[in-house]
Design a protein around this motif. Structure first.
Motif, PDB file in Angstrom:
ATOM      1  N   GLY A 185       1.059  -1.315  -0.259  1.00  0.00           N
ATOM      2  CA  GLY A 185      -0.065   0.277   0.206  1.00  0.00           C
ATOM      3  C   GLY A 185       0.789   1.210  -0.225  1.00  0.00           C
ATOM      4  N   ASP A 186       1.998   1.232   0.059  1.00  0.00           N
ATOM      5  CA  ASP A 186       3.187   2.416   0.178  1.00  0.00           C
ATOM      6  C   ASP A 186       2.542   3.221  -1.128  1.00  0.00           C
ATOM      7  OD1 ASP A 186       4.043   2.012   2.598  1.00  0.00           O
ATOM      8  OD2 ASP A 186       6.305   1.350   1.751  1.00  0.00           O
ATOM      9  N   SER A 187       3.545   4.257  -0.843  1.00  0.00           N
ATOM     10  CA  SER A 187       3.153   5.193  -2.426  1.00  0.00           C
ATOM     11  C   SER A 187       5.049   5.733  -2.879  1.00  0.00           C
ATOM     12  CB  SER A 187       2.927   6.409  -2.072  1.00  0.00           C
ATOM     13  OG  SER A 187       3.470   7.478  -0.960  1.00  0.00           O
ATOM     14  N   VAL A 188       5.095   4.999  -3.418  1.00  0.00           N
ATOM     15  CA  VAL A 188       6.135   5.622  -3.938  1.00  0.00           C
ATOM     16  C   VAL A 188       6.642   6.720  -5.313  1.00  0.00           C
ATOM     17  CG1 VAL A 188       8.610   3.670  -5.283  1.00  0.00           C
ATOM     18  CG2 VAL A 188       7.115   2.950  -3.562  1.00  0.00           C
ATOM     19  N   ALA A 189       8.001   6.825  -5.521  1.00  0.00           N
ATOM     20  CA  ALA A 189       8.521   7.735  -6.700  1.00  0.00           C
ATOM     21  C   ALA A 189       9.913   7.252  -7.115  1.00  0.00           C
ATOM     22  CB  ALA A 189       8.686   9.295  -6.371  1.00  0.00           C
ATOM     23  N   VAL A 190       9.747   7.125  -9.011  1.00  0.00           N
ATOM     24  CA  VAL A 190      11.216   6.705  -9.398  1.00  0.00           C
ATOM     25  C   VAL A 190      11.099   8.094 -10.188  1.00  0.00           C
ATOM     26  CG1 VAL A 190      12.016   4.922 -10.621  1.00  0.00           C
ATOM     27  CG2 VAL A 190      10.671   4.164  -8.992  1.00  0.00           C
ATOM     28  N   ALA A 209       3.831  -1.578  -3.216  1.00  0.00           N
ATOM     29  CA  ALA A 209       3.323  -0.463  -3.463  1.00  0.00           C
ATOM     30  C   ALA A 209       2.457  -0.414  -4.852  1.00  0.00           C
ATOM     31  CB  ALA A 209       4.741   0.700  -4.618  1.00  0.00           C
ATOM     32  N   GLU A 210       1.475   0.227  -3.754  1.00  0.00           N
ATOM     33  CA  GLU A 210      -0.194   1.053  -4.362  1.00  0.00           C
ATOM     34  C   GLU A 210       0.171   1.930  -5.795  1.00  0.00           C
ATOM     35  OE1 GLU A 210      -3.464   0.552  -1.615  1.00  0.00           O
ATOM     36  OE2 GLU A 210      -3.707   2.570  -2.133  1.00  0.00           O
ATOM     37  N   ARG A 211       0.727   3.199  -5.236  1.00  0.00           N
ATOM     38  CA  ARG A 211       0.603   4.377  -5.877  1.00  0.00           C
ATOM     39  C   ARG A 211       2.301   4.328  -6.487  1.00  0.00           C
ATOM     40  NH1 ARG A 211      -2.286   9.727  -5.174  1.00  0.00           N
ATOM     41  NH2 ARG A 211      -2.263  10.549  -7.538  1.00  0.00           N
ATOM     42  N   ILE A 212       2.430   4.359  -7.656  1.00  0.00           N
ATOM     43  CA  ILE A 212       4.082   4.130  -7.789  1.00  0.00           C
ATOM     44  C   ILE A 212       4.340   5.861  -9.128  1.00  0.00           C
ATOM     45  CG2 ILE A 212       5.669   3.882  -9.470  1.00  0.00           C
ATOM     46  CD1 ILE A 212       4.269   0.612  -8.175  1.00  0.00           C
ATOM     47  N   PHE A 228       4.639  -0.654 -17.181  1.00  0.00           N
ATOM     48  CA  PHE A 228       5.924  -1.434 -16.157  1.00  0.00           C
ATOM     49  C   PHE A 228       5.305  -1.149 -14.812  1.00  0.00           C
ATOM     50  CE2 PHE A 228       9.881  -3.125 -17.486  1.00  0.00           C
ATOM     51  CZ  PHE A 228       9.562  -2.755 -18.804  1.00  0.00           C
ATOM     52  N   GLY A 229       4.023  -0.184 -14.486  1.00  0.00           N
ATOM     53  CA  GLY A 229       2.849  -0.328 -13.448  1.00  0.00           C
ATOM     54  C   GLY A 229       3.360   1.039 -12.320  1.00  0.00           C
ATOM     55  N   ALA A 230       3.721   2.058 -13.613  1.00  0.00           N
ATOM     56  CA  ALA A 230       3.480   3.786 -13.078  1.00  0.00           C
ATOM     57  C   ALA A 230       1.654   3.649 -13.031  1.00  0.00           C
ATOM     58  CB  ALA A 230       3.632   4.637 -13.356  1.00  0.00           C
ATOM     59  N   VAL A 245       4.669  15.619  -6.856  1.00  0.00           N
ATOM     60  CA  VAL A 245       4.721  14.651  -6.111  1.00  0.00           C
ATOM     61  C   VAL A 245       4.296  14.509  -4.342  1.00  0.00           C
ATOM     62  CG1 VAL A 245       6.223  12.425  -4.304  1.00  0.00           C
ATOM     63  CG2 VAL A 245       6.579  13.905  -6.977  1.00  0.00           C
ATOM     64  N   MET A 246       4.378  16.186  -4.195  1.00  0.00           N
ATOM     65  CA  MET A 246       3.723  16.224  -2.764  1.00  0.00           C
ATOM     66  C   MET A 246       2.087  16.153  -2.858  1.00  0.00           C
ATOM     67  SD  MET A 246       5.596  16.404  -0.136  1.00  0.00           S
ATOM     68  CE  MET A 246       7.648  16.676   0.134  1.00  0.00           C
ATOM     69  N   GLU A 247       2.440  17.082  -3.948  1.00  0.00           N
ATOM     70  CA  GLU A 247       0.254  16.922  -3.998  1.00  0.00           C
ATOM     71  C   GLU A 247      -0.098  15.824  -4.283  1.00  0.00           C
ATOM     72  OE1 GLU A 247      -0.036  20.215  -7.400  1.00  0.00           O
ATOM     73  OE2 GLU A 247      -1.866  19.495  -7.890  1.00  0.00           O
ATOM     74  N   LEU A 248       0.519  15.156  -4.971  1.00  0.00           N
ATOM     75  CA  LEU A 248      -0.559  13.734  -4.811  1.00  0.00           C
ATOM     76  C   LEU A 248      -0.371  12.668  -3.356  1.00  0.00           C
ATOM     77  CD1 LEU A 248       1.176  13.472  -8.457  1.00  0.00           C
ATOM     78  CD2 LEU A 248      -1.302  13.512  -7.948  1.00  0.00           C
ATOM     79  N   THR A 249       0.694  13.300  -2.889  1.00  0.00           N
ATOM     80  CA  THR A 249       0.768  12.353  -1.144  1.00  0.00           C
ATOM     81  C   THR A 249       0.489  12.645  -0.508  1.00  0.00           C
ATOM     82  OG1 THR A 249       2.928  12.986  -1.108  1.00  0.00           O
ATOM     83  CG2 THR A 249       2.337  11.090  -2.904  1.00  0.00           C
ATOM     84  N   GLY A 250      -1.005  13.939  -0.363  1.00  0.00           N
ATOM     85  CA  GLY A 250      -1.675  14.847   0.633  1.00  0.00           C
ATOM     86  C   GLY A 250      -0.439  15.929   1.272  1.00  0.00           C
ATOM     87  N   GLY A 251      -0.005  16.092   0.811  1.00  0.00           N
ATOM     88  CA  GLY A 251       0.978  17.579   1.505  1.00  0.00           C
ATOM     89  C   GLY A 251       2.217  16.679   1.776  1.00  0.00           C
ATOM     90  N   ARG A 252       2.347  15.238   2.271  1.00  0.00           N
ATOM     91  CA  ARG A 252       3.197  13.895   2.922  1.00  0.00           C
ATOM     92  C   ARG A 252       3.939  14.205   2.414  1.00  0.00           C
ATOM     93  NH1 ARG A 252      -1.369  11.664   4.338  1.00  0.00           N
ATOM     94  NH2 ARG A 252      -0.661  10.188   2.962  1.00  0.00           N
ATOM     95  N   GLY A 253       5.042  13.667   1.098  1.00  0.00           N
ATOM     96  CA  GLY A 253       5.628  12.885   0.194  1.00  0.00           C
ATOM     97  C   GLY A 253       5.646  11.869   0.335  1.00  0.00           C
ATOM     98  N   ALA A 254       6.306  10.787  -0.651  1.00  0.00           N
ATOM     99  CA  ALA A 254       6.214   9.621  -0.847  1.00  0.00           C
ATOM    100  C   ALA A 254       7.017   8.607   0.014  1.00  0.00           C
ATOM    101  CB  ALA A 254       7.359   9.142  -2.188  1.00  0.00           C
TER     102      ALA A 254
END
Ligand code: PAD
Ligand code: ZN
Length: 368
Positions: A185-190, A209-212, A228-230, A245-254
Motif C-alpha cells: 500500500g506504500d506510495s513510491v516515487a521513481v 506499492a499502491e501508488r507509483i 511497467f506499473g507506474a 509529488v507532494m500534491e499527489l501524496t496529501g502534502g506528505r511526500g512519498a
C-alpha cells in the motif's frame, strides 16, 4: 580471436577490434555471449563519469553459454547457460556471510583493477593486455570470467532477456525489493525511468506499492513507465517534480523515493519528495565530485528520514538471478518489453546516443 568493443581512451568512441582471448585459468570459465545489454554505466565509463582503467572491453550486462571451464570449477559445465554477474560473489567472505554479496570482498577487487580476481585480464591486443569492465567485458563475442561471477540459469530463458537480468533488472528490481523496505500500500516515487528505473517500478509493484509516481524528462520514457506499473507520471521539465509529488501524496511526500540517474539536482529532489520518516534510495551513479548535503537536524533527525545507497540492487546473485529468471518464465517479470532494439556489436556507439531517446528502454547487442 574474438571481436570486441574496446574503450582505448576516455571520451572517444569504442573501437571494434579483434582480440586474442586466453584460456580460463583455475576458477574461471570462458563464455560465448548470446547477448549484452547496453547500460548507462557503460556510457559512464566511456565518458569518464565512472572511473575504470582503460584500455578495456566494456559491457557488464550479459548472458551466454559456457564453452570452456578452468581447473577446479565444479558447479558449471560446458553448455550451461549463464548470466554474468558484474560483482562476482564468493559466498564466504565477511559481506557474503551477512547477505551483502553485492559488496563481496573478493569480487569488489576486480572492479578496481579492471582485471579478474587475480588482477589480470584474459584479453590481449598485439600481446598487450586489454582490461575487462567489472570482471565481465560482455561487449565481446567471447569472454573469460570468474566462475563465481557466472550464474547458471534455465536454458529456456532466451539469452537476450537473460542478459538484462545481469544488471538493469537485478539492480532496479533489487533496489525496490531488497534495498528499500516497501510495505503493502506504500506510495513510491521513481526519478529516472530508463532501463534501471523501469525495473525499480516493476520491483515496487511486486513489493506491493499502491501508488507509483514516475518522474522523467522524456514523455516516451513516462509512457513506458506506465506499462511497467507506474500509476502517475510527471514530466520534470513541466514544473517542480517535488511540489507535484507532494500534491499527489496529501502534502506528505512519498513513503519511498528512488533516484535512478546520478545527478546532484535529482538526488536532492528525490530526498525532498520523501515523507518524514520515509526512505530515499540512491541508485544512479554520480560523478566522484557530486555531493549531497542536508541540514542534519531538519533533514534527518527531526524528520527521521533515511538515505540509503544501492549497489547492484543489494542482490545475492546466486539466489536472485535464478529467482528473476523464474519470475519471467511465470509471466511475473517483464523482460521482453525492455528490449527496444536488437543491434550488432558494431552499433554499440549508436546505442549510447539512443539512450536519451524516448523510444529506447534498452538496446541489446545480439551475437550470432
Ligand atoms: P538511462 O540513460 O537508460 O536512464 C536515465 C533516465 O533518466 C532517462 O530516462 C532520462 O530521460 C532520465 N533523466 C535524465 N535527466 C533527468 C532529469 N533531470 N530529471 C528526470 N529524469 C531525467 O540509464 P540506466 O537506467 O541504464 O541507468 C541509470 C543510472 O543507474 C545510471 O547512473 C547508471 O550508471 C546507474 C546504475 N547503477 C547501478 C548500481 O548498482 N547502483 C547499476 C546499474 C546502473
Ligand atoms: Zn549496468
Amino acid at each position: 580471436m574474438t571481436k570486441a568493443a574496446v574503450c582505448r581512451e576516455i571520451g572517444k568512441p569504442l573501437e571494434i577490434l579483434d582480440l586474442e582471448l586466453q584460456a580460463p585459468k583455475a576458477g574461471e570459465v570462458r563464455v560465448r555471449l548470446g547477448a549484452s545489454g547496453v547500460c548507462h554505466s557503460d556510457l559512464s565509463v566511456q565518458n569518464g563519469t565512472l572511473l575504470q582503467p582503460v584500455p578495456a572491453v566494456l559491457g557488464h550486462e550479459g548472458a551466454g553459454t559456457v564453452v570452456e571451464v578452468g581447473e577446479g570449477v565444479e558447479h558449471l559445465a560446458v553448455g550451461d547457460h549463464v548470466v554474468i554477474s558484474w560483482v562476482p560473489q564468493c559466498g564466504t567472505c565477511y559481506f557474503c556471510e551477512r547477505d551483502q554479496g553485492e559488496l563481496c570482498e573478493v569480487g569488489s577487487a576486480a572492479l578496481i583493477t579492471g582485471g579478474l580476481l587475480d588482477g589480470t585480464s584474459r584479453f590481449l591486443l598485439q600481446g598487450q593486455p586489454v582490461l575487462q569492465m567489472a570482471a565481465a567485458g560482455t561487449f565481446s563475442e567471447e569472454t573469460v570470467v570468474p566462475a563465481i561471477g557466472a550464474v547458471k540459469i534455465d536454458p529456456d530463458v532466451p539469452l537476450e532477456q537473460a542478459a538484462l537480468i545481469g544488471c538493469g533488472v537485478l539492480t532496479g528490481f533489487g533496489a525496490a525489493v531488497n534495498t528499500a523496505s516497501i510495505r503493502q500500500g506504500d506510495s513510491v516515487a521513481v526519478v529516472g525511468c530508463g532501463g534501471v528505473g523501469l525495473n525499480v517500478i516493476q520491483g515496487a509493484r511486486h513489493a506491493g506499492a499502491e501508488r507509483i509516481i514516475a518522474v522523467d524528462m522524456v514523455d516516451g520514457k513516462l509512457e513506458r513507465a506506465r506499462q511497467f506499473g507506474a500509476t502517475d507520471t510527471l514530466n520534470a521539465g513541466a514544473g517542480d517534480p517535488v511540489a507535484q509529488v507532494m500534491e499527489l501524496t496529501g502534502g506528505r511526500g512519498a513513503d519511498v523515493s528512488f533516484e535512478v540517474i546520478g545527478l546532484e539536482q535529482t538526488i536532492e529532489q528525490s530526498f525532498n519528495m520523501a515523507r518524514r520518516g520515509g526512505q530515499t534510495i540512491l541508485v544512479g551513479v554520480p560523478t566522484i565530485e557530486t555531493n549531497f548535503t542536508t541540514p542534519a537536524a531538519f533533514g534527518l533527525v527531526f524528520a527521521e528520514k533515511t538515505v540509503k545507497g544501492c549497489w547492484y540492487g543489494s542482490s545475492n546473485v546466486h539466489r536472485d538471478v535464478p529467482k528473476l529468471a523464474r519470475l519471467y518464465m511465470e509471466g511475473e517479470l517483464m523482460l521482453d518489453e525492455l528490449i527496444s532494439r536488437e543491434i550488432a556489436l558494431e552499433d554499440v556507439n549508436s546505442a549510447f546516443e539512443a539512450m536519451g531517446s524516448g523510444d529506447v528502454a534498452r538496446s541489446v547487442i545480439k551475437y550470432s
